[in-house]
Design an enzyme around this catalytic site. Structure first.
Site, PDB file in Angstrom:
ATOM      1  N   HIS A   1       0.304  -1.348  -0.197  1.00 40.24           N
ATOM      2  CA  HIS A   1       0.013   0.273  -0.343  1.00 40.24           C
ATOM      3  C   HIS A   1       0.556   1.308   0.023  1.00 40.24           C
ATOM      4  O   HIS A   1       0.385   2.513  -0.683  1.00 40.24           O
ATOM      5  CB  HIS A   1      -1.407  -0.175   1.558  1.00 40.24           C
ATOM      6  CG  HIS A   1      -0.316   0.475   2.444  1.00 40.24           C
ATOM      7  ND1 HIS A   1      -0.088  -0.664   4.226  1.00 40.24           N
ATOM      8  CD2 HIS A   1      -0.393   0.806   3.471  1.00 40.24           C
ATOM      9  CE1 HIS A   1       0.263  -0.458   4.852  1.00 40.24           C
ATOM     10  NE2 HIS A   1       0.771   1.242   4.524  1.00 40.24           N
TER      11      HIS A   1
ATOM     12  N   ASP B   1       0.586  -7.653   1.512  1.00 45.49           N
ATOM     13  CA  ASP B   1       0.181  -6.289   1.381  1.00 45.49           C
ATOM     14  C   ASP B   1       2.218  -6.494   1.827  1.00 45.49           C
ATOM     15  O   ASP B   1       2.682  -5.302   2.196  1.00 45.49           O
ATOM     16  CB  ASP B   1       0.049  -6.034   2.794  1.00 45.49           C
ATOM     17  CG  ASP B   1       0.596  -4.208   2.670  1.00 45.49           C
ATOM     18  OD1 ASP B   1       0.267  -3.165   1.325  1.00 45.49           O
ATOM     19  OD2 ASP B   1       0.162  -3.486   4.011  1.00 45.49           O
TER      20      ASP B   1
ATOM     21  N   SER C   1       4.956   2.596   7.844  1.00 45.40           N
ATOM     22  CA  SER C   1       4.443   1.578   7.327  1.00 45.40           C
ATOM     23  C   SER C   1       5.476   1.170   6.163  1.00 45.40           C
ATOM     24  O   SER C   1       5.895   1.597   5.521  1.00 45.40           O
ATOM     25  CB  SER C   1       3.255   1.974   6.198  1.00 45.40           C
ATOM     26  OG  SER C   1       2.016   1.717   7.038  1.00 45.40           O
TER      27      SER C   1
END
Length: 487
Positions: free
Chosen positions: A135, A165, A238
């Site tokens: 993402h 992911d 992230s």
């Protein structure tokens, strides 16, 4: 504390010391030389408690691994609306429409708006292979990787996998610092862990905590058995690594649970075994393939375990089997509880999808299942990946009482549309059924594994059941077992 309040507090303490002559900020009393001789001998200070184990040296972990953690910035674009109304999302007849239009100023009619984002990543090979979250780089037109020594590289996205992911990047460089890969499987709940990343763009920031839980299934439909921690992770973290105290990467920080958008004590990381499996496939073949069985599964709670005669609520309960799937060909049925696969016990349903996904198409999976009060082994040839669905039951805890449902038979048209031969439709739910989460519109398919074909049969099956029943219902496109306590 406001500046004015701070000044007043300091002044008050100064006045106290001046007037009394015996109180200071350190709470030490002033004693004259004459009176000192009359005091009793000083009491020896108590020995400080020596902890059984020293705290981990996190500074060394950051110093050794920080250079292998990178900041990732991405640029892209998104289409803008074709007119002012699209952009304002206000009815032109609204009296405030003209005010907001003038406040915003002139806007382009159509076109694209630049979009920028940031994340983190870490280097796994000295020639520039980097892991991050899918993402972070999905839809990016340009990806820039920045090292701690301020060097910047344009990165190529080698591949990304939305289901896990995980994304793999490549930069043209050599002799780069790398991280050491560890094992999430060997990590214990309660262990110290350390995250390094770029929260809100603050590069190479470290934060620490403990492993809160393992094999967490999140409601995003992902098959990943997440590591849950209480490490402070925020937007920008992230894709960054999660280290154990041996300085090994055990996960990729991926998600947080938050009502505010910021850290609230719940962080989730992708196990490094999952990520490295994806990396290997992307690097070697440029695509990701996974095994699949073709079943919908759900967790076993104590009520369901009692209904099926299990000693403890372990395993993955099969609530539906896809037609023509490997599971269907192997003879797997709704109501089966998968207790183990290839000798590996399944504690919860969240563990099964990751194990199956890691198998190659055509590989044989030996499934230990629980059916009709007995254990047996079924062999299934694993098929190619189709993202598994996980049925969820967010109902309240079931309470005692009668079943409490008003039902009717399905019409021929409803049976044709739902591709069913039996079942009854719930028109009204109350009592035990409502408390267990059964809703109007649900189609009851079976009771304790016995198919329901009529309202009378439903009454008979419930009548001869014990204190608890497991009712299989079809709700929309999903099927799930609902445990009902009949008392």
């Amino acid at each position: 504390m406001p500046v004015r309040k701070l000044k007043l507090t300091v002044l008050a303490l100064a006045l106290t010391a001046a007037l009394g002559g015996a109180y200071s900020l350190g709470h030490i009393q002033t004693i004259s030389e004459a009176s000192a001789a009359t005091l009793p001998p000083p009491v020896a200070a108590p020995q400080a408690f020596a902890p059984s184990a020293a705290l981990p040296d996190m500074g060394s972990i950051v110093e050794r691994n920080g250079p292998a953690v990178v900041n990732i910035s991405v640029t892209g674009s998104r289409k803008t609306g074709n007119n002012q109304a699209d952009q304002l999302q206000i009815d032109p007849d609204d009296p405030f429409y003209e005010f907001f239009r003038r406040f915003r100023g002139a806007q382009p009619r159509g076109g694209e708006t630049p979009v920028r984002g940031q994340g983190s990543g870490f280097i796994v090979t000295s020639d520039g292979t980097i892991l991050t979250n899918a993402h972070v780089v999905e839809g990016a037109e340009e990806v820039t990787v920045k090292l701690t020594d301020k060097r910047e590289f344009k990165a190529k996205v080698k591949g990304l996998d939305k289901a896990s992911d995980v994304a793999v990047l490549k930069i043209e460089a050599s002799n780069l610092p790398t991280v050491k890969i560890g094992s999430a499987a060997n990590t214990r709940v309660g262990e110290w862990v350390l995250a390094i990343g770029s929260p809100f763009g603050f590069e190479n920031s470290a934060s620490a905590g403990i492993v809160s839980a393992k094999s967490r299934t999140l409601p995003d439909g992902s098959y990943v058995p997440f590591i849950q921690t209480d490490v402070a992770v925020n937007p920008g973290n992230s894709g960054g690594p999660l280290f154990n105290m041996a300085g090994e990467v055990i996960g990729i920080n991926s998600q947080i649970y938050s009502r505010s958008g910021g850290y609230q004590g719940l962080s989730f990381a992708i196990p490094i075994e999952v990520a490295m499996g994806i990396e290997k496939q992307i690097v070697t073949s440029g695509k990701v393939q996974r095994g699949r069985l073709g079943v919908t599964i759900q967790d076993i709670n104590q009520s369901l375990a009692d209904s099926f005669g299990l000693k403890k609520p372990n395993g993955a309960l099969v609530s539906s089997v896809e037609k023509g799937s490997p599971a269907a060909k192997a003879g797997l049925e709704p109501g089966d509880v998968i207790l183990a696969i290839n000798g590996r016990e399944i504690a919860g349903s969240g563990e099964l999808p990751a194990i199956v996904a890691g198998m190659a198409a055509g590989e044989t999976a030996k499934l230990q299942i629980w059916r009709n009060g007995a254990s047996r082994v079924i062999e299934a040839k694993v098929g190619s990946f189709s993202e598994p669905k996980v049925a969820s039951n967010d109902s309240a805890e079931p309470n005692k009482g009668r079943l409490g449902v008003a039902v009717r038979a399905l019409t021929p048209e409803e049976q044709r549309r739902a591709e069913l031969k039996g079942g009854v439709v719930v028109e009204n739910a109350s009592g035990a059924a409502a408390r267990a989460g059964i809703q109007p519109g649900d189609i009851i398919l079976s009771v304790n594994g016995e198919a329901v074909s009529s309202t009378e049969q439903l009454r008979q099956l419930v009548g001869k059941a014990g204190k608890r029943v497991a009712i299989l219902v079809e709700r929309g496109d999903s099927r799930l077992f609902v445990p009902v306590d009949l008392g």
